[in-house]
Scaffold this motif. Structure first.
Motif, mmCIF file in Angstrom:
data_model
loop_
_atom_site.group_PDB
_atom_site.id
_atom_site.type_symbol
_atom_site.label_atom_id
_atom_site.label_comp_id
_atom_site.label_asym_id
_atom_site.label_seq_id
_atom_site.Cartn_x
_atom_site.Cartn_y
_atom_site.Cartn_z
ATOM 1 N N VAL A 138 0.886 -1.169 0.000
ATOM 2 C CA VAL A 138 0.000 0.000 0.000
ATOM 3 C C VAL A 138 0.920 1.214 0.000
ATOM 4 O O VAL A 138 1.462 1.594 1.039
ATOM 5 C CB VAL A 138 -0.929 0.014 1.237
ATOM 6 C CG1 VAL A 138 -1.830 1.228 1.207
ATOM 7 C CG2 VAL A 138 -1.740 -1.270 1.326
ATOM 8 N N GLY A 139 1.121 1.792 -1.184
ATOM 9 C CA GLY A 139 2.041 2.924 -1.288
ATOM 10 C C GLY A 139 3.448 2.494 -0.928
ATOM 11 O O GLY A 139 3.980 1.545 -1.486
ATOM 12 N N ARG A 140 4.044 3.188 0.037
ATOM 13 C CA ARG A 140 5.408 2.860 0.487
ATOM 14 C C ARG A 140 5.433 1.853 1.629
ATOM 15 O O ARG A 140 6.468 1.619 2.245
ATOM 16 C CB ARG A 140 6.122 4.135 0.921
ATOM 17 C CG ARG A 140 6.389 5.079 -0.246
ATOM 18 C CD ARG A 140 7.233 6.225 0.166
ATOM 19 N NE ARG A 140 8.464 5.700 0.773
ATOM 20 C CZ ARG A 140 9.431 6.457 1.253
ATOM 21 N NH1 ARG A 140 9.338 7.765 1.204
ATOM 22 N NH2 ARG A 140 10.516 5.931 1.788
ATOM 23 N N TYR A 141 4.274 1.244 1.911
ATOM 24 C CA TYR A 141 4.181 0.301 3.014
ATOM 25 C C TYR A 141 3.835 -1.087 2.495
ATOM 26 O O TYR A 141 3.224 -1.247 1.451
ATOM 27 C CB TYR A 141 3.103 0.745 4.014
ATOM 28 C CG TYR A 141 3.410 2.064 4.661
ATOM 29 C CD1 TYR A 141 4.181 2.122 5.807
ATOM 30 C CD2 TYR A 141 2.930 3.256 4.109
ATOM 31 C CE1 TYR A 141 4.476 3.340 6.400
ATOM 32 C CE2 TYR A 141 3.221 4.472 4.694
ATOM 33 C CZ TYR A 141 3.990 4.499 5.838
ATOM 34 O OH TYR A 141 4.293 5.703 6.424
ATOM 35 N N SER A 142 4.239 -2.074 3.248
ATOM 36 C CA SER A 142 3.841 -3.447 2.980
ATOM 37 C C SER A 142 3.264 -4.006 4.277
ATOM 38 O O SER A 142 3.943 -4.045 5.302
ATOM 39 C CB SER A 142 5.043 -4.280 2.530
ATOM 40 O OG SER A 142 4.655 -5.622 2.329
ATOM 41 N N LEU A 143 2.014 -4.409 4.229
ATOM 42 C CA LEU A 143 1.345 -5.013 5.379
ATOM 43 C C LEU A 143 1.469 -6.523 5.251
ATOM 44 O O LEU A 143 1.333 -7.062 4.144
ATOM 45 C CB LEU A 143 -0.129 -4.625 5.398
ATOM 46 C CG LEU A 143 -0.446 -3.139 5.232
ATOM 47 C CD1 LEU A 143 -1.934 -2.941 5.047
ATOM 48 C CD2 LEU A 143 0.058 -2.358 6.428
ATOM 49 N N PHE A 144 1.725 -7.208 6.357
ATOM 50 C CA PHE A 144 1.861 -8.660 6.248
ATOM 51 C C PHE A 144 1.359 -9.366 7.497
ATOM 52 O O PHE A 144 1.298 -8.801 8.585
ATOM 53 C CB PHE A 144 3.323 -9.061 5.986
ATOM 54 C CG PHE A 144 4.227 -8.876 7.165
ATOM 55 C CD1 PHE A 144 4.425 -9.893 8.079
ATOM 56 C CD2 PHE A 144 4.886 -7.671 7.372
ATOM 57 C CE1 PHE A 144 5.263 -9.722 9.173
ATOM 58 C CE2 PHE A 144 5.728 -7.488 8.450
ATOM 59 C CZ PHE A 144 5.908 -8.519 9.353
ATOM 60 N N ILE A 145 1.001 -10.613 7.286
ATOM 61 C CA ILE A 145 0.708 -11.543 8.378
ATOM 62 C C ILE A 145 1.339 -12.866 7.967
ATOM 63 O O ILE A 145 1.282 -13.253 6.801
ATOM 64 C CB ILE A 145 -0.800 -11.688 8.665
ATOM 65 C CG1 ILE A 145 -1.015 -12.572 9.900
ATOM 66 C CG2 ILE A 145 -1.555 -12.212 7.451
ATOM 67 C CD1 ILE A 145 -2.403 -12.512 10.482
ATOM 68 N N SER A 146 1.994 -13.512 8.920
ATOM 69 C CA SER A 146 2.650 -14.775 8.597
ATOM 70 C C SER A 146 2.470 -15.773 9.722
ATOM 71 O O SER A 146 2.341 -15.404 10.891
ATOM 72 C CB SER A 146 4.139 -14.559 8.307
ATOM 73 O OG SER A 146 4.807 -14.121 9.460
#
Length: 141
Positions: free
Chosen positions: A99-107
Motif C-alpha cells: 500500500v504505497g510505500r508500506y507493505s502489510l503482512f501476516i505470517s
C-alpha cells in the motif's frame, strides 16, 4: 557443562540443488534439496550442540502466488532429517499487500505445530503468528 572450542579441520562433502519455475504470470515455484556428509570420525572426538548437528537431508519448497486485491501469498515447507534424530516437516504461510510505500503482512510459522530442535536442547516454538508493517525505502516499489 559445555564450552566453546573451534574445530580446526572438518571434512564435509555434499550436494545442493535448486529449481525455480514460473507458471503463468502470477505463480512461482521454488524447490531445493541439500545432502551433507561429514567425516564420521568427528563424532567420536567431539560433543557438539551446533557445528556437527546439521541436517543430512534438507528438502524445501516455496509457492508464491499473486492473489486478488493485490495480495501476495507465499506457502513454504521444509523437511529436515538429521542422522541422530528423526526427520520433521514444517509449513509456513505469509500474506502481504503493498500500500504505497508500506507493505502489510501476516505470517504463520510452523503451522503444523511440530516439535523440533534446530540446536540440540533448544526446542523451537509451536505455531507462531506474526503481523507487521514494513516501510519501503527503495525507489523500486
Amino acid at each position: 557443562i559445555y564450552y566453546v572450542k573451534n574445530i580446526s579441520e572438518v571434512k564435509v562433502k555434499g550436494v545442493e540443488s535448486e529449481l525455480k519455475l514460473k507458471i503463468g504470470k502470477s505463480t512461482h515455484l521454488t524447490g531445493g534439496y541439500t545432502f551433507i556428509h561429514k567425516d564420521p570420525e568427528l563424532e567420536s572426538r567431539y560433543v557438539s550442540l551446533y557445528a556437527l548437528n546439521y541436517p543430512k537431508h534438507l528438502l524445501n519448497f516455496k509457492i508464491a502466488q499473486s492473489l486478488p486485491y493485490g495480495i501476495k501469498g507465499v506457502l513454504g515447507g521444509v523437511y529436515k532429517k538429521r542422522i541422530e534424530k528423526g526427520g520433521y516437516f514444517t509449513l509456513d504461510l505469509k500474506l502481504s499487500k503493498k500500500v504505497g510505500r508500506y507493505s502489510l503482512f501476516i505470517s504463520g510459522t510452523n503451522l503444523l505445530n511440530k516439535k523440533y530442535e534446530d540446536i540440540l536442547g533448544a526446542e523451537m516454538p509451536g505455531i507462531w503468528i506474526m503481523g507487521g508493517i514494513k516501510l519501503l525505502f527503495s525507489s523500486q516499489q
